[in-house]
Design a protein around this motif. Structure first.
Motif, PDB file in Angstrom:
ATOM      1  N   TRP B 168     -47.191  -9.032   6.061  1.00  0.00           N
ATOM      2  CA  TRP B 168     -47.078 -10.191   6.974  1.00  0.00           C
ATOM      3  C   TRP B 168     -46.620  -9.703   8.338  1.00  0.00           C
ATOM      4  O   TRP B 168     -47.083 -10.169   9.373  1.00  0.00           O
ATOM      5  CB  TRP B 168     -46.081 -11.226   6.454  1.00  0.00           C
ATOM      6  N   PHE B 171     -49.373  -8.270  10.501  1.00  0.00           N
ATOM      7  CA  PHE B 171     -50.179  -9.299  11.155  1.00  0.00           C
ATOM      8  C   PHE B 171     -49.374 -10.032  12.221  1.00  0.00           C
ATOM      9  O   PHE B 171     -49.884 -10.344  13.294  1.00  0.00           O
ATOM     10  CB  PHE B 171     -50.720 -10.287  10.109  1.00  0.00           C
ATOM     11  N   ALA B 172     -48.103 -10.332  11.912  1.00  0.00           N
ATOM     12  CA  ALA B 172     -47.291 -11.099  12.864  1.00  0.00           C
ATOM     13  C   ALA B 172     -47.096 -10.303  14.144  1.00  0.00           C
ATOM     14  O   ALA B 172     -47.314 -10.818  15.244  1.00  0.00           O
ATOM     15  CB  ALA B 172     -45.941 -11.449  12.244  1.00  0.00           C
ATOM     16  N   THR B 175     -50.443  -9.699  16.052  1.00  0.00           N
ATOM     17  CA  THR B 175     -50.891 -10.942  16.684  1.00  0.00           C
ATOM     18  C   THR B 175     -50.005 -11.266  17.879  1.00  0.00           C
ATOM     19  O   THR B 175     -50.493 -11.648  18.953  1.00  0.00           O
ATOM     20  CB  THR B 175     -50.839 -12.105  15.676  1.00  0.00           C
ATOM     21  N   VAL B 243     -42.940 -15.154  14.266  1.00  0.00           N
ATOM     22  CA  VAL B 243     -42.802 -13.700  14.254  1.00  0.00           C
ATOM     23  C   VAL B 243     -41.411 -13.303  13.760  1.00  0.00           C
ATOM     24  O   VAL B 243     -41.275 -12.495  12.848  1.00  0.00           O
ATOM     25  CB  VAL B 243     -43.089 -13.093  15.641  1.00  0.00           C
TER      26      VAL B 243
END
Lengths: 206, 459
Positions: B168, B171-172, B175, B243
């Motif tokens: 996660w 990706f966080a 992004t 985030v």
């Protein structure tokens, strides 16, 4: 601004008395086509008022140029709708579904792996990445959508030819009536822009 | 303060304007663009850049050595396998959060004062995230295989394990870095056009012209631009909260006492904003003075940032109290021991320093006279930045070093290379920051124009 002297803009070709002769006209370069007529304003209020009157006079292919966003200006020129929110929504939906089913496909179909006895489709654990993918694709849709709808990057545009246009990114405001407007008539439109308070009304060549 | 313009009168949050009176479109444009285009680069810039660049070399040296020797170079080992690398990752990424808060959340809340500081804060975000991103990658052991973290079709026929908070995190953070960079770049486009039209030399005209992509301030463009900017702010707002929530999941999903707590997400987010505002103050107070930007970044900004810092500091303080309360109220032997160990164990000095830095120091911000003294405000921000570093140390190290089995207890000491890496990232951060203030407008010129009195359209 007096310190911003630019070279004067030659708006017409010199016409010679013997211009009718074929040999002479062949030597003449092709007359540039007209993009539109542009006038300057010193402050946003005058520009917005002039843009309103221009729109009311029936001109539709008009545009304003300002150093910062003026909400009233886009209303005045009749530009109030943009499909950008829809594009971003679609981007977000694609990102969200894509993000979730990417994980679903990898964890359930392509490479099922028993992790601590959790179900293959442990969807709550897929939510954070689904969310991140939603935001990522929606953000790309917002930025690329804005650029594409604005037809940017576009290094050359006729309005850059206009005198003083470098001040459009400082403190000057501009209104242009494009030559392809159905009501466009060179002399009348020039006259009209003068009556709505524009200064330095001049032709903009393509 | 003596550096305030005289006509501002007594300093009071509601009477101090967002920008000093008397500014015009022309003066704002010329002042901010002249820092980039006209003014001679000051000596302190070269000095600061040189020092930062030298420190940056420490980072490159450490990374080179790390690639050859592996992460044994650092002080991490079982049981404390997450040491400075993870705590610095969390520290840096937390600092970044203030930038997004200022640029996105305050935009949605229509806080006009954000305008003078958002560009700078966003740059700070990007550069801080760049530092943060390096740590987990270097901690992989085989950093050259970092791309394995991303799901891509590969000949090994395997896919990442998406139930792990560490995925996660990938990706966080990626992004967040991407969206922050886009948000920043979109905000810069009209200002690139301003610089393109002001630049005198050909290379700069070309450079800024390319970056401006032909921006000409058309009303139709502005309309879509404003919509895109607003939507990006709307997307960045939940993103920034997610985030640090996900960063806190790295801990909270684990079962280690001291990590496994439901309070972690909000507590981490508040801590991130707290640390971030401290860093914004730490950087803007000297910059404002050095470039004479008092008309743009007024005492109103300083007061507001101090108040946000105080408010988030109180939330963080609540987090500490609740952590201790949960430890006691859980009735769980290990949880109670964890809290006892934090307060009285071998790392208790860090804990009490943290309480001093993060809870006691910001209380001075209640007093307006202290808030108005920029030196004191700067020092408080410095103390808070250190405090937030200590907080992450306490969370990462004291939780790990004594878990369930006394036979697996151990101690953690950062090695010299841990420190060179940390100092190196600070050098890299400031290197980027110095380049930014030299080559890009550190205050958003077009947004400053919108908040001037003459921007009002009279009908």
């Amino acid at each position: 601004m007096s310190d911003e002297k630019r070279e004067s803009f030659s708006e017409t070709e010199p016409h010679e008395a013997d211009d009718l002769h074929l040999s002479v006209s062949r030597r003449r370069r092709v007359a540039p086509t007209l993009y539109g007529i542009m006038g300057e304003f010193n402050n946003p209020s005058d520009l917005v008022a002039a843009a309103r009157r221009t729109y009311e006079a029936g001109y539709r292919r008009i545009n304003g140029y300002s150093p910062y966003p003026i909400e009233e200006l886009s209303e005045a020129i009749g530009f109030t709708r943009t499909s950008l929110p829809l594009i971003v929504l679609i981007g977000g939906i694609i990102g969200g579904l894509g993000g979730f089913f990417m994980q679903y496909w990898m964890e359930v179909i392509a490479y099922p792996l028993n992790v601590g006895g959790k179900p293959y489709n442990s969807w709550p654990a897929f939510i954070p990445i689904t969310f991140e993918c939603t935001v990522l694709v929606a953000a790309f849709a917002a930025v690329l959508g804005m650029l594409v709808l604005n037809k940017l990057p576009q290094p050359y545009h006729p309005v850059f030819n206009a005198p003083n246009f470098a001040l459009a990114t400082r403190d000057r405001f501009f209104l242009v009536i494009e030559a392809n407007d159905p009501r466009f008539n060179h002399d009348e439109t020039t006259q009209f822009l003068n009556t709505v308070g524009a200064r330095n009304v001049s032709d903009v060549e393509i | 303060m003596a550096d305030e313009p005289q006509n501002l009168g007594p300093i009071h949050h509601s009477t101090v304007p967002v920008v000093a009176p008397g500014l015009t479109f022309a003066s704002v444009t010329d002042k901010i663009s002249s820092i980039v285009l006209k003014r001679k680069t000051p000596l302190w810039w070269f000095l600061g850049f040189a020092i930062s660049f030298i420190l940056f070399q420490l980072l490159l040296l450490t990374i080179t050595k790390l690639l050859f020797e592996g992460i044994g170079l650092w002080g991490v080992n079982v049981p404390v396998a997450w040491g400075m690398d993870i705590l610095n990752f969390v520290w840096w990424i937390g600092i970044g959060h203030a930038g997004t808060l200022i640029s996105a959340i305050l935009l949605l809340l229509r806080q006009k004062w954000r305008t003078s500081i958002n560009r700078f804060a966003e740059a700070m975000t990007l550069f801080a995230v760049a530092q943060a991103g390096m740590y987990p990658i270097m901690h992989l052991g085989r950093p050259w295989l970092a791309y394995w973290l991303f799901p891509y079709p590969n000949t090994m026929g395997i896919w990442p394990q998406f139930r792990s908070p560490l995925m996660w995190d990938v990706f966080a953070v990626s992004t967040y870095a991407t969206v922050s960079a886009m948000f920043w770049f979109v905000g810069l486009i009209p200002d690139f056009a301003t610089l393109r039209d002001r630049a005198r030399s050909k290379p700069f005209q070309l450079l800024y012209g390319l970056l401006a992509m032909g921006w000409r301030g058309s009303a139709r463009h502005w309309h879509r631009y404003e919509m895109a900017y607003l939507l990006l702010a709307g997307l960045a707002t939940p993103l920034v909260l997610s985030v640090h929530t996900i960063v806190s999941f790295d801990f909270a999903v684990g079962i280690i006492p001291g990590w496994h707590a439901t309070i972690f997400p909000p507590y981490f987010v508040a801590g991130a904003i707290y640390a971030g505002f401290a860093m914004v103050l730490l950087l803007t107070i000297p910059l404002r003075k050095l470039y004479g930007l008092e008309n743009f970044i007024t005492m109103r900004h300083m007061h507001n940032m101090a108040k946000v810092m105080l408010a988030t500091g109180l939330i963080v303080g609540y987090g500490y109290v609740m952590e201790a309360f949960f430890g006691w109220y859980s009735g769980n032997h290990y949880e109670r021991f964890m809290i006892w160990n934090r307060m009285h164990g071998p790392y208790s000095g860090y804990y009490w320093a943290l309480i001093l830095c993060n809870i006691i120091t910001p209380q001075f911000l209640w007093i307006k006279r202290l808030r108005s003294n920029l030196l004191i405000l700067w020092l408080i921000s410095l103390v808070v930045s250190i405090g937030m570093w200590l907080e992450r140390f306490v969370i990462v190290v004291t939780s790990l070093h004594r878990d369930f089995l006394p036979s697996s207890w151990g101690m953690y000491q950062p090695s010299t290379w841990d420190w060179t890496m940390f100092i190196g990232t600070i050098g890299f951060f400031f290197t980027l920051l110095f380049l930014f203030i030299r080559f890009l407008p550190m205050i958003s010129i077009f947004e400053m124009r919108t908040i001037l009195p003459e921007a009002e359209v009279e009908e």
